[in-house]
Design a protein around this motif. Structure first.
Motif, PDB file in Angstrom:
ATOM      1  N   THR A  21       0.616   3.981  -2.953  1.00 31.56           N
ATOM      2  CA  THR A  21       0.169   5.315  -2.550  1.00 31.56           C
ATOM      3  C   THR A  21       1.175   6.387  -2.920  1.00 31.56           C
ATOM      4  O   THR A  21       0.837   7.394  -3.558  1.00 31.56           O
ATOM      5  CB  THR A  21      -0.092   5.360  -1.029  1.00 31.56           C
ATOM      6  OG1 THR A  21      -1.108   4.412  -0.695  1.00 31.56           O
ATOM      7  CG2 THR A  21      -0.547   6.750  -0.594  1.00 31.56           C
ATOM      8  N   THR A  51      -5.575   7.792   2.286  1.00 27.45           N
ATOM      9  CA  THR A  51      -4.907   8.892   1.591  1.00 27.45           C
ATOM     10  C   THR A  51      -4.908   8.671   0.087  1.00 27.45           C
ATOM     11  O   THR A  51      -5.152   9.606  -0.696  1.00 27.45           O
ATOM     12  CB  THR A  51      -3.452   9.026   2.082  1.00 27.45           C
ATOM     13  OG1 THR A  51      -3.444   9.237   3.497  1.00 27.45           O
ATOM     14  CG2 THR A  51      -2.745  10.186   1.395  1.00 27.45           C
ATOM     15  N   LEU A  52      -4.655   7.445  -0.332  1.00 25.41           N
ATOM     16  CA  LEU A  52      -4.671   7.114  -1.756  1.00 25.41           C
ATOM     17  C   LEU A  52      -6.055   7.369  -2.354  1.00 25.41           C
ATOM     18  O   LEU A  52      -6.179   7.966  -3.432  1.00 25.41           O
ATOM     19  CB  LEU A  52      -4.270   5.656  -1.964  1.00 25.41           C
ATOM     20  CG  LEU A  52      -4.348   5.122  -3.396  1.00 25.41           C
ATOM     21  CD1 LEU A  52      -3.411   5.891  -4.313  1.00 25.41           C
ATOM     22  CD2 LEU A  52      -4.034   3.628  -3.428  1.00 25.41           C
ATOM     23  N   ILE A 110       1.055   9.474  -5.564  1.00 28.83           N
ATOM     24  CA  ILE A 110       1.210  10.843  -5.070  1.00 28.83           C
ATOM     25  C   ILE A 110       2.388  11.537  -5.742  1.00 28.83           C
ATOM     26  O   ILE A 110       2.315  12.721  -6.084  1.00 28.83           O
ATOM     27  CB  ILE A 110       1.385  10.845  -3.540  1.00 28.83           C
ATOM     28  CG1 ILE A 110       0.072  10.423  -2.863  1.00 28.83           C
ATOM     29  CG2 ILE A 110       1.811  12.221  -3.035  1.00 28.83           C
ATOM     30  CD1 ILE A 110       0.175  10.310  -1.351  1.00 28.83           C
ATOM     31  N   LEU A 116      -2.758   5.050   4.884  1.00 28.35           N
ATOM     32  CA  LEU A 116      -2.199   5.206   3.542  1.00 28.35           C
ATOM     33  C   LEU A 116      -3.241   4.906   2.464  1.00 28.35           C
ATOM     34  O   LEU A 116      -3.326   5.610   1.450  1.00 28.35           O
ATOM     35  CB  LEU A 116      -0.993   4.282   3.368  1.00 28.35           C
ATOM     36  CG  LEU A 116       0.278   4.683   4.117  1.00 28.35           C
ATOM     37  CD1 LEU A 116       1.317   3.574   4.032  1.00 28.35           C
ATOM     38  CD2 LEU A 116       0.853   5.970   3.536  1.00 28.35           C
ATOM     39  N   LEU A 117      -4.035   3.876   2.694  1.00 29.11           N
ATOM     40  CA  LEU A 117      -5.079   3.526   1.729  1.00 29.11           C
ATOM     41  C   LEU A 117      -6.125   4.630   1.639  1.00 29.11           C
ATOM     42  O   LEU A 117      -6.588   4.979   0.549  1.00 29.11           O
ATOM     43  CB  LEU A 117      -5.733   2.201   2.131  1.00 29.11           C
ATOM     44  CG  LEU A 117      -6.790   1.656   1.166  1.00 29.11           C
ATOM     45  CD1 LEU A 117      -6.199   1.440  -0.220  1.00 29.11           C
ATOM     46  CD2 LEU A 117      -7.365   0.341   1.706  1.00 29.11           C
ATOM     47  N   ILE A 146       0.842  -1.207   0.000  1.00 27.41           N
ATOM     48  CA  ILE A 146       0.000   0.000   0.000  1.00 27.41           C
ATOM     49  C   ILE A 146       0.871   1.249   0.000  1.00 27.41           C
ATOM     50  O   ILE A 146       0.563   2.236  -0.684  1.00 27.41           O
ATOM     51  CB  ILE A 146      -0.954  -0.010   1.213  1.00 27.41           C
ATOM     52  CG1 ILE A 146      -1.943  -1.161   1.086  1.00 27.41           C
ATOM     53  CG2 ILE A 146      -1.705   1.316   1.319  1.00 27.41           C
ATOM     54  CD1 ILE A 146      -2.913  -1.279   2.247  1.00 27.41           C
ATOM     55  N   SER A 147       1.965   1.223   0.757  1.00 28.18           N
ATOM     56  CA  SER A 147       2.872   2.361   0.787  1.00 28.18           C
ATOM     57  C   SER A 147       3.462   2.620  -0.591  1.00 28.18           C
ATOM     58  O   SER A 147       3.542   3.771  -1.048  1.00 28.18           O
ATOM     59  CB  SER A 147       3.996   2.109   1.804  1.00 28.18           C
ATOM     60  OG  SER A 147       4.910   3.171   1.824  1.00 28.18           O
TER      61      SER A 147
END
Length: 366
Positions: free
Chosen positions: A96, A282-283, A100, A279-280, A92-93
């Protein structure tokens, strides 16, 4: 399971045992061809997450909508049902911050402040134009002088009042200027040092930043370009900040729940799941903003964007308390108190960490 071609040779390349089907019964290695085209590196990476009989999608669903469930199940020993927490966080990191980074690369954070506005008679009476004296401004700008005559001298009075408050720095005006240092009235580092001698070194803390700004301006960078570099470098440092903060977040959980006699590893699992959720989320927010950006900043798009951001912030806070309660099974009142203290401490510490990385990134910018 990958879609690699099964080898005709039934001898395992790792341990030498006979492989009757796809996987070696002795070491578990998949008996597929070892040579693949270049794109296999990428397809295999995603297949590793999305072809586990629904393991990936089940993990995503529970991560978003069932706070604490993944942690609880994992700590109970049922670890084959969902993606492991470390692998989940890394994946995920990666996705994401990859998304970004592409978005940030095309953003111009100084654009709004650097856009020049059309000056009306009314605005001329209110707007501060640099730090020039009224007389010099009227002399050098015929258009301003004409506007002043039309307003019966009201412009000059307005500028006199504004210049009396010139210590207040307008960020928009600073971005429009040709030089940050000139805008704040510093001619050189020697000039800054002389002022500090008179002021008793009141602003000595800012000396490295002023020196860095002078260095970047000597390379021909405008205030707008410097601002863009600083914001973008800070955003690119966010993955490092999160990675560095993971063990501290788990440590605080371990301290506050020391009576449960849990291993530090157990608190680390909760931390990985919560940070993966953040993080998810935020994505999803960035994807939503990207979609709304096609509406040309209409009032509807701006309202929806604000609504999504507000909802995400509220949900992230509620998620933490629910996940904390389901994982640690403390009394609801105690959960709220401990959760609130942990939330406050982590917010403060993470803010300081971000500020520290931001300062370092600024001082190391080229």
């Amino acid at each position: 399971m990958s879609h690699g071609k099964i080898r005709e040779d039934k001898t395992c390349l790792t341990c030498g045992h006979q492989v009757e089907e796809r996987f070696c019964p002795h070491c578990g290695q998949e008996n597929i061809e070892s040579r693949h085209p270049f794109y296999y590196l990428f397809t295999h990476f995603f297949e590793d997450f999305t072809h586990y009989d629904g393991q990936f999608w089940g993990t995503m669903k529970n991560l978003l909508f069932n706070p604490g469930k993944l942690t609880k199940i994992y700590l109970e020993g049922k670890r084959a049902q969902f993606v492991p927490p470390v692998k989940l966080y890394i994946f995920i990191s990666f996705v994401t911050f990859l998304f970004i980074s592409f978005q940030v690369a095309n953003m111009d954070f100084g654009k709004q402040g650097a856009e020049k506005e059309k000056i009306t008679k009314k605005e001329l009476q209110e707007k501060v134009i640099g730090n020039k004296s009224v007389q010099k401004l009227l002399k050098e700008s015929p258009e301003v002088a004409k506007a002043d005559s039309l307003t019966g001298g009201a412009l000059a009075k307005a500028l006199d009042t504004a210049n009396a408050k010139k210590d207040d720095i307008d960020v928009g005006d600073m971005l429009q200027s040709k030089s940050i240092t000139k805008f704040i009235g510093i001619q050189s580092m020697e000039d800054f040092d002389r002022r500090e001698e008179k002021n008793g070194h009141k602003y000595e803390t800012f000396r490295p930043f002023i020196a860095k700004i002078f260095e970047m301006e000597e390379k021909g960078l405008s205030p707008r370009e410097i601002t863009n570099l600083f914001i973008k470098s800070s955003i690119h440092n966010l993955p490092k900040a999160l990675f560095l903060y993971l063990p501290l977040f788990a440590f605080l959980l371990w301290i506050f729940h020391s009576k449960r006699k849990w291993w530090y590893f157990d608190h680390g699992v909760f931390t990985l799941h919560y940070f993966s959720f953040l993080l998810l989320l935020t994505l999803l927010l960035f994807v939503t903003q990207k979609v709304l950006s096609y509406f040309d900043e209409s009032s509807f798009a701006m309202a929806m964007n604000g609504l999504f951001i507000s909802a995400a912030i509220i949900y992230a806070g509620c998620y933490f308390f629910i996940a904390h309660y389901r994982t640690y099974r403390t009394h609801p009142v105690l959960t709220i108190i401990v959760g609130a203290v942990l939330f406050a401490i982590n917010t403060i510490l993470f803010t300081f960490l971000l500020m520290g990385l931001g300062i370092i990134s600024f001082l190391l910018m080229h």
